[in-house]
Design a protein around this motif. Structure first.
Motif, PDB file in Angstrom:
ATOM      1  N   ASP A 256      -3.538   6.484  13.664  1.00  0.00           N
ATOM      2  CA  ASP A 256      -2.412   5.645  13.269  1.00  0.00           C
ATOM      3  C   ASP A 256      -2.304   5.457  11.767  1.00  0.00           C
ATOM      4  OD1 ASP A 256      -1.668   5.115  15.987  1.00  0.00           O
ATOM      5  OD2 ASP A 256      -3.351   3.726  16.106  1.00  0.00           O
ATOM      6  N   GLY A 257      -3.108   6.180  10.992  1.00  0.00           N
ATOM      7  CA  GLY A 257      -3.030   6.071   9.545  1.00  0.00           C
ATOM      8  C   GLY A 257      -4.065   5.127   8.962  1.00  0.00           C
ATOM      9  N   PHE A 258      -4.232   5.218   7.648  1.00  0.00           N
ATOM     10  CA  PHE A 258      -5.241   4.423   6.957  1.00  0.00           C
ATOM     11  C   PHE A 258      -4.988   2.920   7.087  1.00  0.00           C
ATOM     12  CE2 PHE A 258      -6.150   2.332   2.758  1.00  0.00           C
ATOM     13  CZ  PHE A 258      -7.498   2.099   3.002  1.00  0.00           C
ATOM     14  N   ALA A 259      -3.748   2.489   6.915  1.00  0.00           N
ATOM     15  CA  ALA A 259      -3.444   1.060   6.962  1.00  0.00           C
ATOM     16  C   ALA A 259      -3.793   0.459   8.321  1.00  0.00           C
ATOM     17  CB  ALA A 259      -1.969   0.826   6.641  1.00  0.00           C
ATOM     18  N   GLU A 277       0.245  -0.474  -0.020  1.00  0.00           N
ATOM     19  CA  GLU A 277      -0.258  -1.716  -0.608  1.00  0.00           C
ATOM     20  C   GLU A 277       0.091  -2.947   0.221  1.00  0.00           C
ATOM     21  OE1 GLU A 277      -0.654  -3.900  -4.913  1.00  0.00           O
ATOM     22  OE2 GLU A 277       1.245  -2.904  -4.474  1.00  0.00           O
ATOM     23  N   SER A 278       1.319  -3.049   0.659  1.00  0.00           N
ATOM     24  CA  SER A 278       1.731  -4.226   1.419  1.00  0.00           C
ATOM     25  C   SER A 278       0.924  -4.380   2.698  1.00  0.00           C
ATOM     26  CB  SER A 278       3.225  -4.140   1.754  1.00  0.00           C
ATOM     27  OG  SER A 278       3.647  -5.250   2.505  1.00  0.00           O
ATOM     28  N   ALA A 279       0.722  -3.269   3.418  1.00  0.00           N
ATOM     29  CA  ALA A 279      -0.038  -3.327   4.673  1.00  0.00           C
ATOM     30  C   ALA A 279      -1.508  -3.663   4.424  1.00  0.00           C
ATOM     31  CB  ALA A 279       0.072  -1.986   5.408  1.00  0.00           C
ATOM     32  N   ALA A 366      -2.038  -2.234  -7.196  1.00  0.00           N
ATOM     33  CA  ALA A 366      -1.835  -0.802  -6.972  1.00  0.00           C
ATOM     34  C   ALA A 366      -1.327  -0.128  -8.241  1.00  0.00           C
ATOM     35  CB  ALA A 366      -0.854  -0.579  -5.822  1.00  0.00           C
ATOM     36  N   ILE A 367      -0.424  -0.788  -8.951  1.00  0.00           N
ATOM     37  CA  ILE A 367       0.077  -0.231 -10.208  1.00  0.00           C
ATOM     38  C   ILE A 367      -1.062  -0.115 -11.213  1.00  0.00           C
ATOM     39  CG2 ILE A 367       1.539  -0.681 -12.206  1.00  0.00           C
ATOM     40  CD1 ILE A 367       3.103   0.346  -9.870  1.00  0.00           C
TER      41      ILE A 367
END
Length: 577
Positions: A256-259, A277-279, A366-367
């Motif tokens: 299901d992905g990294f998040a 980033e949000s997740a 993240a930036i």
């Protein structure tokens, strides 16, 4: 034929003023600068219909931009502007497949630029000084071919870095891959990285003195990742990758992905990008952290992991019936205020210098991680054959090379797949000598043997060629290697790379440092840090900070739809050769 989903439709019916200084209600008048007034010269004042393609997730954002654009240019024309959600991963294929019915304005990843240029579908940017002056140089380079700007920079955040959970991983652990794996193992968790993807696998080779990039034809790829003669050899890297892949605290696969894996507690660290980033914030709360990629152990030393950097661009269809207004909209869509809006609504890092200086952008973890990783990032400039060959090799290494096949053989097969030329990994001159010596030995053996033995030798050679057709060098009649495949990133991570042909010129765009160690304190903003590594150099020479390893890097023949300009004709003519 591609599907076109009609989304939000804005109808703005405005009365066109035929004379300047006409009386009217001042509350309905929109202030326009002298520069903007001068820009209206040559623009049509009748009905203007524009179709805009963008990611489905951008629908709310672009609808707001459409509204503000209509308000800004109120009184100049009657606008009918519609947004159509469309995958940026398939933008190139769908648009070039039906140019006449293509949108007027569209967003795409920078690695699709050459295919669009070859087709003649991109309208050149006219206000070059203004656009390049407000965006970081690296983003402008990614939107250019030679000295010509073909698209409007939109974002500068398409790279990857490390997320980690401070509850399980401390700052020191996060500095090295060994530290990450040790921390994850101690708590029964895992570290995630898609080593089986060519986009992420570049991390292991990118900061060595081995090389990869586009040849001068702009189509085929040069690569010596199987080198035996470099300071860090191909086998050194392969051994390091296999060692990481075989660690039970490492994973390159997530259903299901990294998040999702971070949320369910499977992963305590992972390599991903700003799109997660949000997740990750939701999953780890105040314990989430983002930093540059770690170092990894190779050839008895710690080497900083590299990354690919990418940019999101906005293109204008040169066949648009309202091409000038389309260019005006693309300009508006990518200006400072709308890049700030994009960051606030979508969390995407701006390419606009002033937008990157805003407090909200500078406050993103993240930036900041992208700032740190930018010193070790390169534009993705590889041919279409790279993706499958790299993914095959990466998959084997991520599994710890379960077959036990000789690593040099696996490296040779990967590089042969990437370049289309058989190679042994020896230094260029030595490799040619080795091949010549082998041929001479066979010839001498045949000359000195009796006729029957010579016949047997000839048969054996023929049998070997037949047994291994995949290692044979492509003949001139074989299909030419296809160009840059679609970037496997947040704009199209799950899309298979496309093998459309391209122009046979190369874009010599690279991210370059200034040859000295760039300390984090030197850069106060996202734009300043990327500007410090942006630029164009002759043959794509990458100038790393002196403390790091040095390397070099160089940044379909689409159906010709028109003979609109000499440059397009030249590019396509050479591609056909």
């Amino acid at each position: 034929m591609h599907k076109r989903v009609l989304g939000f439709l804005i109808m703005v019916t405005l009365i066109v003023s035929l004379t300047t200084g006409c009386g009217g209600n001042k509350s309905e008048t929109v202030d326009v600068t002298d520069q903007e007034k001068s820009d209206f010269t040559g623009l049509s004042s009748g009905n203007v219909t524009l179709r805009v393609w963008g990611a489905k997730e951008d629908e709310e954002l672009i609808n707001q931009i459409i509204s503000s654009f209509a308000a800004q240019y109120k009184g100049q024309a009657t606008f009918n502007i519609s947004f159509e959600p469309h995958s940026e991963a398939s933008c190139k294929d769908d648009l070039l497949g039906d140019v006449i019915n293509a949108p007027d304005v569209f967003t795409f990843a920078d690695d699709q630029l050459m295919s669009f240029i070859a087709s003649g579908v991109l309208k050149k940017v006219e206000n070059v000084i203004e656009i390049t002056g407000r965006n970081i140089p690296a983003a402008c380079s990614a939107a250019s071919f030679g000295s010509t700007l073909y698209a409007y920079p939109l974002t500068a955040d398409n790279g990857y870095f490390l997320f980690y959970n401070k509850k399980y991983v401390n700052e020191e652990d996060a500095r090295t891959m060994d530290g990450l794996l040790g921390a994850a193992d101690a708590c029964g968790k895992k570290v995630f990285m898609e080593m089986n993807s060519g986009w992420y696998m570049y991390s292991f080779f990118g900061n060595t003195d081995m090389e990869i990039g586009l040849n001068d034809d702009g189509i085929s790829t040069f690569c010596n990742w199987n080198a035996k003669y470099t300071d860090i050899t191909g086998i050194d890297v392969a051994e390091a990758m296999a060692r990481i892949g075989s660690n039970h605290a490492f994973s390159s696969v997530s259903n299901d992905g990294f998040a999702a894996g971070a949320a369910d507690g499977t992963f305590v660290a992972g390599v991903s990008g700003i799109w997660d980033e949000s997740a990750i914030k939701d999953a780890w709360g105040d314990d989430y952290e983002a930093v540059k990629l770690p170092t990894y152990t190779v050839a008895g030393q710690q080497l900083q992991m590299a990354s690919y950097a990418g940019y999101k661009l906005v293109g204008v269809n040169s066949y648009s019936e309202n091409a000038d207004w389309a260019a005006k909209f693309a300009d508006w869509m990518t200006n400072e205020q709308n890049q700030k809006l994009r960051f606030n609504l979508r969390g995407q890092g701006p390419s606009n210098i002033k937008a990157s200086e805003s407090e909200d952008v500078a406050g993103s973890k993240a930036i900041k991680a992208l700032w740190q990783q930018a010193d070790y990032s390169d534009l993705q400039r590889v041919g279409g054959k790279y993706w499958d060959a790299a993914a095959t090799f990466g998959t084997l290494m991520s599994e710890g090379n379960p077959s036990g096949k000789d690593l040099q053989v696996l490296l040779n097969e990967m590089v042969t797949g990437i370049t289309g030329e058989e190679t042994t990994g020896d230094a260029p001159g030595q490799e040619a000598e080795t091949t010549d010596e082998a041929a001479e030995d066979i010839e001498k053996s045949a000359d000195g043997a009796d006729p029957e033995e010579a016949k047997d030798t000839e048969i054996i050679v023929d049998e070997k060629a037949e047994d291994h057709p995949e290692k044979a060098v492509d003949s001139p009649d074989d299909e030419a290697e296809k160009p840059v495949g679609d970037m496997q990133n947040q704009y199209g991570k799950d899309a298979e790379s496309n093998d459309d042909e391209n122009t046979d010129k190369t874009v010599e765009h690279t991210i370059t440092g200034n040859g000295e160690k760039i300390e984090e304190s030197k850069f106060d903003t996202f734009g300043e840090r990327l500007e410090g590594i942006g630029g164009i150099t002759g043959k794509g020479k990458i100038e790393r900070p002196k403390a790091e390893e040095t390397k070099t890097n160089e940044s379909s023949d689409s159906e010709k739809v028109s003979e609109k300009n000499t440059e397009t004709e030249d590019i396509e003519h050479q591609a056909q050769k």
